[in-house]
Scaffold this active site. Structure first.
Site, mmCIF file in Angstrom:
data_model
loop_
_atom_site.group_PDB
_atom_site.id
_atom_site.type_symbol
_atom_site.label_atom_id
_atom_site.label_comp_id
_atom_site.label_asym_id
_atom_site.label_seq_id
_atom_site.Cartn_x
_atom_site.Cartn_y
_atom_site.Cartn_z
ATOM 1 N N GLU A 36 -113.332 43.335 6.370
ATOM 2 C CA GLU A 36 -111.978 43.398 6.942
ATOM 3 C C GLU A 36 -111.820 42.271 7.963
ATOM 4 O O GLU A 36 -112.657 42.123 8.845
ATOM 5 C CB GLU A 36 -111.761 44.778 7.594
ATOM 6 C CG GLU A 36 -110.485 44.903 8.389
ATOM 7 C CD GLU A 36 -109.244 44.489 7.630
ATOM 8 O OE1 GLU A 36 -108.976 45.050 6.564
ATOM 9 O OE2 GLU A 36 -108.513 43.572 8.106
ATOM 10 N N THR A 45 -100.944 46.855 6.090
ATOM 11 C CA THR A 45 -99.791 47.700 5.751
ATOM 12 C C THR A 45 -100.070 49.172 6.058
ATOM 13 O O THR A 45 -99.157 49.918 6.414
ATOM 14 C CB THR A 45 -99.455 47.549 4.253
ATOM 15 O OG1 THR A 45 -99.495 46.174 3.913
ATOM 16 C CG2 THR A 45 -98.083 48.091 3.939
ATOM 17 N N SER A 50 -94.681 54.934 6.500
ATOM 18 C CA SER A 50 -93.954 56.113 6.979
ATOM 19 C C SER A 50 -94.804 57.381 6.924
ATOM 20 O O SER A 50 -94.333 58.452 7.309
ATOM 21 C CB SER A 50 -92.690 56.317 6.135
ATOM 22 O OG SER A 50 -92.062 55.086 5.888
ATOM 23 N N ILE A 52 -95.696 59.212 4.422
ATOM 24 C CA ILE A 52 -95.222 60.256 3.498
ATOM 25 C C ILE A 52 -96.155 60.328 2.296
ATOM 26 O O ILE A 52 -96.472 59.301 1.690
ATOM 27 C CB ILE A 52 -93.791 59.956 2.997
ATOM 28 C CG1 ILE A 52 -92.827 59.815 4.169
ATOM 29 C CG2 ILE A 52 -93.316 61.052 2.034
ATOM 30 C CD1 ILE A 52 -91.461 59.258 3.767
ATOM 31 N N HIS A 54 -95.706 61.097 -0.974
ATOM 32 C CA HIS A 54 -94.528 61.275 -1.827
ATOM 33 C C HIS A 54 -94.796 62.267 -2.958
ATOM 34 O O HIS A 54 -95.896 62.288 -3.527
ATOM 35 C CB HIS A 54 -94.126 59.927 -2.432
ATOM 36 C CG HIS A 54 -93.589 58.967 -1.406
ATOM 37 N ND1 HIS A 54 -92.313 59.063 -0.910
ATOM 38 C CD2 HIS A 54 -94.167 57.908 -0.784
ATOM 39 C CE1 HIS A 54 -92.122 58.085 -0.029
ATOM 40 N NE2 HIS A 54 -93.228 57.379 0.078
HETATM 41 C C1 LIG Z 1 -92.454 49.933 5.795
HETATM 42 C C2 LIG Z 1 -93.405 50.576 4.799
HETATM 43 C C3 LIG Z 1 -93.381 51.953 4.645
HETATM 44 C C4 LIG Z 1 -94.227 52.551 3.705
HETATM 45 N N1 LIG Z 1 -94.219 53.909 3.601
HETATM 46 C C5 LIG Z 1 -95.084 54.517 2.750
HETATM 47 C C6 LIG Z 1 -95.169 55.929 2.697
HETATM 48 O O1 LIG Z 1 -94.469 56.637 3.414
HETATM 49 N N2 LIG Z 1 -96.038 56.480 1.825
HETATM 50 C C7 LIG Z 1 -96.850 55.713 1.007
HETATM 51 O O2 LIG Z 1 -97.622 56.288 0.214
HETATM 52 N N3 LIG Z 1 -96.811 54.364 1.062
HETATM 53 C C8 LIG Z 1 -95.954 53.765 1.919
HETATM 54 N N4 LIG Z 1 -95.943 52.403 2.004
HETATM 55 C C9 LIG Z 1 -96.893 51.640 1.165
HETATM 56 C C10 LIG Z 1 -98.319 51.744 1.752
HETATM 57 O O3 LIG Z 1 -98.299 51.510 3.144
HETATM 58 C C11 LIG Z 1 -99.203 50.713 1.043
HETATM 59 O O4 LIG Z 1 -99.156 50.923 -0.354
HETATM 60 C C12 LIG Z 1 -100.659 50.842 1.491
HETATM 61 O O5 LIG Z 1 -100.803 50.846 2.897
HETATM 62 C C13 LIG Z 1 -101.443 49.669 0.898
HETATM 63 O O6 LIG Z 1 -102.764 49.828 1.307
HETATM 64 P P1 LIG Z 1 -103.782 48.651 1.069
HETATM 65 O O7 LIG Z 1 -105.120 49.148 1.532
HETATM 66 O O8 LIG Z 1 -103.655 48.160 -0.325
HETATM 67 O O9 LIG Z 1 -103.239 47.458 1.962
HETATM 68 P P2 LIG Z 1 -103.444 47.163 3.531
HETATM 69 O O10 LIG Z 1 -103.376 48.390 4.358
HETATM 70 O O11 LIG Z 1 -102.518 46.051 3.868
HETATM 71 O O12 LIG Z 1 -104.945 46.666 3.571
HETATM 72 C C14 LIG Z 1 -105.332 45.380 3.155
HETATM 73 C C15 LIG Z 1 -106.343 44.896 4.186
HETATM 74 O O13 LIG Z 1 -106.926 43.698 3.695
HETATM 75 C C16 LIG Z 1 -107.185 42.862 4.805
HETATM 76 N N5 LIG Z 1 -107.360 41.519 4.257
HETATM 77 C C17 LIG Z 1 -106.455 40.794 3.555
HETATM 78 N N6 LIG Z 1 -107.006 39.617 3.177
HETATM 79 C C18 LIG Z 1 -108.284 39.622 3.623
HETATM 80 C C19 LIG Z 1 -109.360 38.692 3.540
HETATM 81 N N7 LIG Z 1 -109.216 37.532 2.894
HETATM 82 N N8 LIG Z 1 -110.532 39.027 4.113
HETATM 83 C C20 LIG Z 1 -110.694 40.220 4.753
HETATM 84 N N9 LIG Z 1 -109.698 41.139 4.859
HETATM 85 C C21 LIG Z 1 -108.516 40.829 4.305
HETATM 86 C C22 LIG Z 1 -105.976 43.056 5.684
HETATM 87 O O14 LIG Z 1 -106.237 42.702 7.020
HETATM 88 C C23 LIG Z 1 -105.710 44.561 5.522
HETATM 89 O O15 LIG Z 1 -106.334 45.339 6.520
HETATM 90 C C24 LIG Z 1 -95.097 51.766 2.913
HETATM 91 C C25 LIG Z 1 -95.124 50.381 3.096
HETATM 92 C C26 LIG Z 1 -94.289 49.789 4.030
HETATM 93 C C27 LIG Z 1 -94.335 48.302 4.210
#
Ligand SMILES: Cc1cc2nc3c(=O)[nH]c(=O)nc-3n(C[C@H](O)[C@H](O)[C@H](O)COP(=O)(O)OP(=O)(O)OC[C@H]3O[C@@H](n4cnc5c(N)ncnc54)[C@H](O)[C@@H]3O)c2cc1C
Length: 166
Positions: A36, A45, A50, A52, A54
């Site tokens: 990370e 993200t 939010s 939720i 869903h």
């Molecule tokens: C405004 C908003 C509201 C939302 N509400 C909901 C909801 O209510 N319910 C729901 O189910 N989903 C919701 N979502 C979607 C949900 O938040 C995302 O689908 C989810 O958080 C994605 O998780 P992730 O682990 O893929 O991404 P992230 O949480 O973004 O994790 C990716 C990680 O990778 C790291 N990273 C990136 N590149 C590198 C690199 N090269 N080297 C090391 N680390 C790196 C980043 O720092 C980050 O920590 C919402 C999204 C938004 C924007």
């Protein structure tokens, strides 16, 4: 944790997805490392959503999201116990403000049924207002999804990671 060059699998990103994958892979005889770039987990993200869980009526049937959303929601009932998560199963309402909105509720109801979402129903205005008396009095109905919940996304992400390490 093994040195990174000895890892069998490197997961890039410690959001909710990366840490949940790490937890699944921890069931196997594998050395798994989560990388990370931020100072802590859940700073992408996953820190800013939010919260939720869903129900699954929004995704279009036939898409991967449509197929997995309701199943994912159901799986959180097991995860809640296994990871001691604090989930509030409060359900959700999509409220229609006028007749145009009201038609959208029928579409969402149909999508939800095709996606296998349990317990969906369209409530008449008087029932919506009885449950949520502070809504505008001229609403035209709501889609009620009893399986939706709310969760703290930080705690969920950290719980996945901690349990993977354990
Ligand atoms: C405004 C908003 C509201 C939302 N509400 C909901 C909801 O209510 N319910 C729901 O189910 N989903 C919701 N979502 C979607 C949900 O938040 C995302 O689908 C989810 O958080 C994605 O998780 P992730 O682990 O893929 O991404 P992230 O949480 O973004 O994790 C990716 C990680 O990778 C790291 N990273 C990136 N590149 C590198 C690199 N090269 N080297 C090391 N680390 C790196 C980043 O720092 C980050 O920590 C919402 C999204 C938004 C924007």
């Amino acid at each position: 944790m093994p040195p990174i060059e000895q890892a069998d699998i490197i997961i890039i990103g410690g959001g909710v997805v990366g840490t949940a994958i790490a937890r699944e892979l921890a069931r196997y005889r594998l050395d798994v490392v989560v990388v990370e770039r931020q100072p802590d987990l859940a700073m992408g993200t996953s820190k800013a959503n939010s919260g939720i869980l869903h129900a699954g009526f929004d995704a279009h049937p036939g898409t991967l999201k449509g197929e997995l959303n309701a199943r994912g929601n159901e799986l959180y009932r097991t995860l809640e116990k296994d990871l001691d998560l604090d989930i509030r199963w409060i359900g959700s309402m999509v409220v229609a403000k006028d007749e145009e909105d009201r038609k959208v509720l029928d579409d969402l109801l149909e999508r939800g049924r095709q996606n296998g979402v349990p317990g969906l129903e369209i409530l008449p205005p008087e029932e919506v207002l009885a449950r949520e008396p502070h809504l505008a009095p001229d609403i035209t109905g709501a889609l009620w999804a009893p399986s939706a919940g709310v969760i703290c996304p930080f705690r969920a992400t950290i719980a996945f990671a901690e349990n993977a390490v354990q």
